[in-house]
Motif scaffolding. Sequence first.
Motif, PDB file in Angstrom:
ATOM      1  N   UNK A   1     -39.999 -38.548  28.672  1.00 28.69           N
ATOM      2  CA  UNK A   1     -38.581 -38.719  28.365  1.00 28.69           C
ATOM      3  C   UNK A   1     -38.230 -38.455  26.903  1.00 28.69           C
ATOM      4  N   UNK A   2     -39.203 -38.602  25.980  1.00 32.85           N
ATOM      5  CA  UNK A   2     -38.897 -38.261  24.586  1.00 32.85           C
ATOM      6  C   UNK A   2     -38.587 -36.773  24.445  1.00 32.85           C
ATOM      7  N   UNK A   3     -39.264 -35.932  25.216  1.00 35.43           N
ATOM      8  CA  UNK A   3     -38.958 -34.502  25.203  1.00 35.43           C
ATOM      9  C   UNK A   3     -37.645 -34.212  25.917  1.00 35.43           C
ATOM     10  N   UNK A   4     -37.300 -35.045  26.880  1.00 36.88           N
ATOM     11  CA  UNK A   4     -36.056 -34.830  27.602  1.00 36.88           C
ATOM     12  C   UNK A   4     -34.850 -35.120  26.712  1.00 36.88           C
ATOM     13  N   UNK A   5     -34.998 -36.041  25.766  1.00 35.40           N
ATOM     14  CA  UNK A   5     -33.911 -36.290  24.810  1.00 35.40           C
ATOM     15  C   UNK A   5     -33.650 -35.048  23.970  1.00 35.40           C
ATOM     16  N   UNK A   6     -34.717 -34.417  23.518  1.00 35.35           N
ATOM     17  CA  UNK A   6     -34.616 -33.174  22.748  1.00 35.35           C
ATOM     18  C   UNK A   6     -33.965 -32.086  23.601  1.00 35.35           C
ATOM     19  N   UNK A   7     -34.413 -31.966  24.853  1.00 33.08           N
ATOM     20  CA  UNK A   7     -33.862 -30.969  25.769  1.00 33.08           C
ATOM     21  C   UNK A   7     -32.381 -31.211  26.010  1.00 33.08           C
ATOM     22  N   UNK A   8     -32.011 -32.452  26.226  1.00 32.72           N
ATOM     23  CA  UNK A   8     -30.605 -32.769  26.468  1.00 32.72           C
ATOM     24  C   UNK A   8     -29.755 -32.458  25.234  1.00 32.72           C
ATOM     25  N   UNK A   9     -30.321 -32.672  24.060  1.00 32.02           N
ATOM     26  CA  UNK A   9     -29.614 -32.311  22.834  1.00 32.02           C
ATOM     27  C   UNK A   9     -29.376 -30.812  22.757  1.00 32.02           C
ATOM     28  N   UNK A  10     -30.406 -30.028  23.110  1.00 28.34           N
ATOM     29  CA  UNK A  10     -30.260 -28.567  23.111  1.00 28.34           C
ATOM     30  C   UNK A  10     -29.242 -28.123  24.161  1.00 28.34           C
ATOM     31  N   UNK A  11     -29.239 -28.809  25.312  1.00 27.13           N
ATOM     32  CA  UNK A  11     -28.275 -28.486  26.366  1.00 27.13           C
ATOM     33  C   UNK A  11     -26.857 -28.861  25.959  1.00 27.13           C
ATOM     34  N   UNK A  12     -26.743 -29.844  25.056  1.00 27.05           N
ATOM     35  CA  UNK A  12     -25.422 -30.331  24.689  1.00 27.05           C
ATOM     36  C   UNK A  12     -24.856 -31.272  25.738  1.00 27.05           C
TER      37      UNK A  12
END
Length: 182
Positions: free
Chosen positions: A3-14
Amino acid sequence: MPYEELGFLQGKLGHIFDNKQLLEQALTHKSAVNEYNKHYHNQRLAWLGNSLLRASIAEILYDNYPQDKEGDLHEKSVALLEKKQLFRVSRQLGLNKDIFLMGRGDYVRWMNSETLQQQITVKGLKALLGAVFVEKEGDFSYIKKFVTKYWSMNWEFDGRPLTDETSERLKKQAMTTKLSLI
């Protein structure tokens, strides 16, 4: 899922997902269903995301190339929707083997197969777009903003980057496009 990587991914997705299961579904490969006792995978979301991607590329090309004939627009859209273009965007988002839930066999094959890497990450990209669209209750404007932002960096036809004023306008739009976090 890390989930720590998913936070980064969600940030990139906006987009920060309220429905974490929808996000997990977008990142679950079909090969994981039996192995991890999942009742869902990303194929339907990928189908939706693919349709949205095609529609937004078509709209952007239609708006930005008013002199082009149908055949020229078609060639441009085909170039923008090639797997190598989609794979580049997937990589920019940080999609990799550690983000996807997949069966052990596919995980092992991933290490030795660029083709499999492309297939899974491109399907994941499309599924993520489909998932955001579902969570945003059909807000197509997000998809268009996303495409404007990420594809303008990769606007390339016939293996050559665009150098005309349209490319510059699209790049400026991308620089000013903020994907809203809702």
